[in-house]
Design a protein around this motif. Structure first.
Motif, PDB file in Angstrom:
ATOM      1  N   GLU A 382      59.657  29.313  30.582  1.00 57.45           N
ATOM      2  CA  GLU A 382      59.566  28.077  31.334  1.00 57.45           C
ATOM      3  C   GLU A 382      59.170  26.882  30.463  1.00 57.45           C
ATOM      4  N   ASP A 383      58.825  27.122  29.195  1.00 58.59           N
ATOM      5  CA  ASP A 383      58.418  26.036  28.327  1.00 58.59           C
ATOM      6  C   ASP A 383      59.584  25.073  28.078  1.00 58.59           C
ATOM      7  N   ASP A 384      59.280  23.790  28.160  1.00 57.67           N
ATOM      8  CA  ASP A 384      60.271  22.761  27.853  1.00 57.67           C
ATOM      9  C   ASP A 384      60.225  22.493  26.355  1.00 57.67           C
ATOM     10  N   SER A 386      62.335  20.596  24.655  1.00 51.38           N
ATOM     11  CA  SER A 386      63.294  19.501  24.444  1.00 51.38           C
ATOM     12  C   SER A 386      63.057  18.796  23.113  1.00 51.38           C
ATOM     13  N   ARG A 397      55.991  27.397  19.470  1.00 53.16           N
ATOM     14  CA  ARG A 397      55.561  27.980  20.733  1.00 53.16           C
ATOM     15  C   ARG A 397      55.031  29.394  20.536  1.00 53.16           C
ATOM     16  N   ALA A 439      60.676  12.703  23.509  1.00 55.44           N
ATOM     17  CA  ALA A 439      60.808  14.079  24.001  1.00 55.44           C
ATOM     18  C   ALA A 439      60.118  15.056  23.061  1.00 55.44           C
ATOM     19  N   ARG A 442      56.299  14.844  23.436  1.00 52.21           N
ATOM     20  CA  ARG A 442      55.851  15.523  24.651  1.00 52.21           C
ATOM     21  C   ARG A 442      55.896  17.037  24.472  1.00 52.21           C
ATOM     22  N   THR A 443      56.948  17.534  23.817  1.00 50.46           N
ATOM     23  CA  THR A 443      57.071  18.975  23.610  1.00 50.46           C
ATOM     24  C   THR A 443      55.926  19.504  22.762  1.00 50.46           C
ATOM     25  N   SER A 446      52.517  19.190  24.700  1.00 51.58           N
ATOM     26  CA  SER A 446      52.409  20.073  25.870  1.00 51.58           C
ATOM     27  C   SER A 446      52.222  21.532  25.454  1.00 51.58           C
TER      28      SER A 446
END
Length: 546
Positions: A382-384, A386, A397, A439, A442-443, A446
């Motif tokens: 579910e990780d974005d 982008s 990640r 983007a 934010r990635t 987050s």
């Protein structure tokens, strides 16, 4: 009594010796301060300048300088260029004709022997002889810096003697550098500055003696390049030869000296800041003039911090590429250390931060992650991830999900450089960070926030910065930045250059990670990123309301 100077700068050489563009500029700078009536006060006709001379011309000029002098005459010989030694260890000053043979040995008849100069000095009646040599040994011909000598030489034995003082840019076994993009070599820059600003007059008697000038230049050089150690050799009263005048009671000079007294570890202390504010008002200086003086005084230390940062970035890249460093890579890093004039203890501290084994991890919930029993959080689909620049954030990640905070910090630096298309440069710039792809920012943030349960992340650091009074209005909120560094565990004391070794686990203070850059760039990177995050957040709010 006469004052005579011979200034020699050699920038152009035969194949086999690297060009030194700064050497001629060194001579011009020296000429400027020596002939100034309020500084060196040498008559224009008594200063001889040679740029890229041939051997015979150079030797005749040196002989003319020392011959026919009276005992009270002041004689100054300045040389900026390559210094070379022969197989017996004898020093030669390279001329524009100097060549090496097919075995890289010096062809002696193409260079000026130090022993020849020594004989001319001994034959001179002058009892005040000053020699300034800005040269050392060659070999460091990397981009960004060029070395100015060849091998170890014993300047004290070859140029010492009664009534003489010899100033050298480094010891007999060190490099002396000119920096790419800089007009002057490191050493000459601060020799000139000490005279031009009057700052070398430490006893405030209105005169700059040779030992005062040496001490000023030595201190400044070592602030910028601690591994470089200028030296002075003198006999009898050589130390006290008066070389230049300095203004007495000049407000800017008084403030400059006050700044020097308030600097501690490259920073101005809190109390020092109060002292300087009071002195600025007393001396009637504008904020702009005071800031300019402070920046000039602190510049050598900032250069040192930049060199530390460059080495750290190179090491991070090497670790990321190889994991365990090869012998060849270690040799290259040692070479880079020499070019950056960093000490072994500097490198040891950087390596401790970058390649030391990670400490055991502790989850925020209190469950300890040990080396023997680590519970890894499986990556979620579910990780974005982008990216506006096609950057793959899968590895970042996975490292964060596994609690490998140190490796994740290194990976964060790598992907950020990739996102701003500066992987080859290996450095961050303010413009690139202020335009960091929204983007991607934010990635990255987050992922850090999610897998640390809100303990780490740039947004966490920004929140703490705001909580201590920090703002993003273009002003430098020094106290807020220092408080942030204390709260997140980067420092123990405010306004000190000493950073604490990172703690790569969740027992560290909130906001401790990511670090990416320790030292002078740490604040610069955060300030730019925080500003960009504000713009990105505002942009998303506007779009959501449309």
């Amino acid at each position: 009594m006469a004052k005579l100077a011979l200034l020699i700068g050699i920038s152009e050489y035969q194949p086999g010796l690297n060009a030194l563009p700064g050497a001629v500029q060194d001579v011009k700078a020296m000429q400027r301060v020596l002939q100034h009536s309020e500084m060196g006060d040498f008559a224009d006709a008594d200063i001889t300048v040679l740029e890229n001379p041939q051997r015979q011309v150079m030797e005749e000029a040196i002989e003319t300088l020392f011959s026919g002098r009276e005992k009270d005459d002041l004689v100054l010989l300045y040389f900026s260029g390559h210094g070379i030694k022969d197989e017996a260890g004898r020093l030669y000053l390279a001329t524009s004709q100097t060549r090496k043979n097919h075995k890289s040995g010096l062809i002696q008849t193409t260079a000026t022997a130090a022993s020849l100069i020594h004989g001319m000095m001994e034959n001179s009646r002058s009892r005040r002889q000053v020699i300034i040599l800005d040269c050392c040994f060659s070999g460091a011909f990397a981009e960004g810096m060029k070395a100015k000598d060849d091998n170890t030489v014993d300047i004290k034995n070859q140029l010492g003697g009664e009534g003489r003082v010899v100033l050298t840019s480094s010891t007999a076994t060190q490099y002396s550098f000119e920096q790419e993009g800089a007009d002057l070599s490191v050493y000459t820059r601060y020799i000139v500055e000490g005279i031009e600003k009057g700052a070398a007059d430490t006893d405030n008697d209105g005169m700059i003696s040779v030992d005062e000038l040496h001490e000023y230049a030595r201190k400044k050089v070592q602030e910028a390049a601690p591994a470089m150690k200028p030296e002075i050799y003198a006999v009898k009263e050589g130390f006290k030869i008066k070389l230049a005048k300095a203004p007495i009671g000049d407000p800017q000079l008084e403030y400059r000296k006050e700044v020097g007294r308030c600097v501690r570890d490259g920073k101005i202390s809190l109390i020092g800041r109060r002292i300087l504010k009071r002195r600025q008002n007393e001396l009637g200086l504008s904020v702009e003039v005071a800031d300019q003086i402070e920046n000039e005084v602190l510049e050598p230390y900032r250069k040192y911090q930049e060199n530390l940062q460059e080495y750290a970035e190179a090491l991070i890249e090497a670790v990321e590429d190889e994991g365990t460093l090869s012998q060849y890579t270690r040799q290259e890093l040692k070479r880079l250390q020499q070019l950056l004039q960093l000490r072994d203890e500097d490198i040891e501290q950087i390596e401790t931060r970058v390649i030391a084994p990670p400490t055991p991890q502790i989850q925020k919930s209190g469950e300890e992650k040990t080396a023997k029993n680590i519970t890894l959080e499986p990556p979620t689909t579910e990780d974005d991830l982008s990216s506006e620049k096609g950057v793959d954030y899968t590895k970042l990640r996975d490292l964060l999900a596994a609690g490998k905070w140190k490796e994740a910090d290194i990976e964060t630096c790598r992907v950020m450089l990739q996102a701003i298309e500066r992987t080859e440069k290996g450095t961050f710039t303010q413009d690139a960070l202020l335009n960091f792809p929204g983007a991607d920012l934010r990635t990255i943030d987050s992922l850090w926030v999610k897998y640390s349960d809100g303990h780490f992340g740039f947004s966490v650091q920004k929140e703490i910065y705001f909580s201590v009074g920090g703002k993003l209005d273009g002003q430098n909120y020094r106290e807020a930045w220092e408080k942030l560094k204390i709260l997140v565990g980067w420092k123990k004391e405010v306004f000190t250059s000493k950073y604490i070794d990172p703690t790569f686990n969740t027992s560290s203070p909130r906001g401790h990670l990511p670090i990416i850059n320790y030292g002078s760039h740490l604040q610069f990177v955060r300030q730019s990123l925080f500003s960009r995050m504000e713009v990105v957040c505002a942009s998303r709010l506007v779009k959501s309301n449309i």
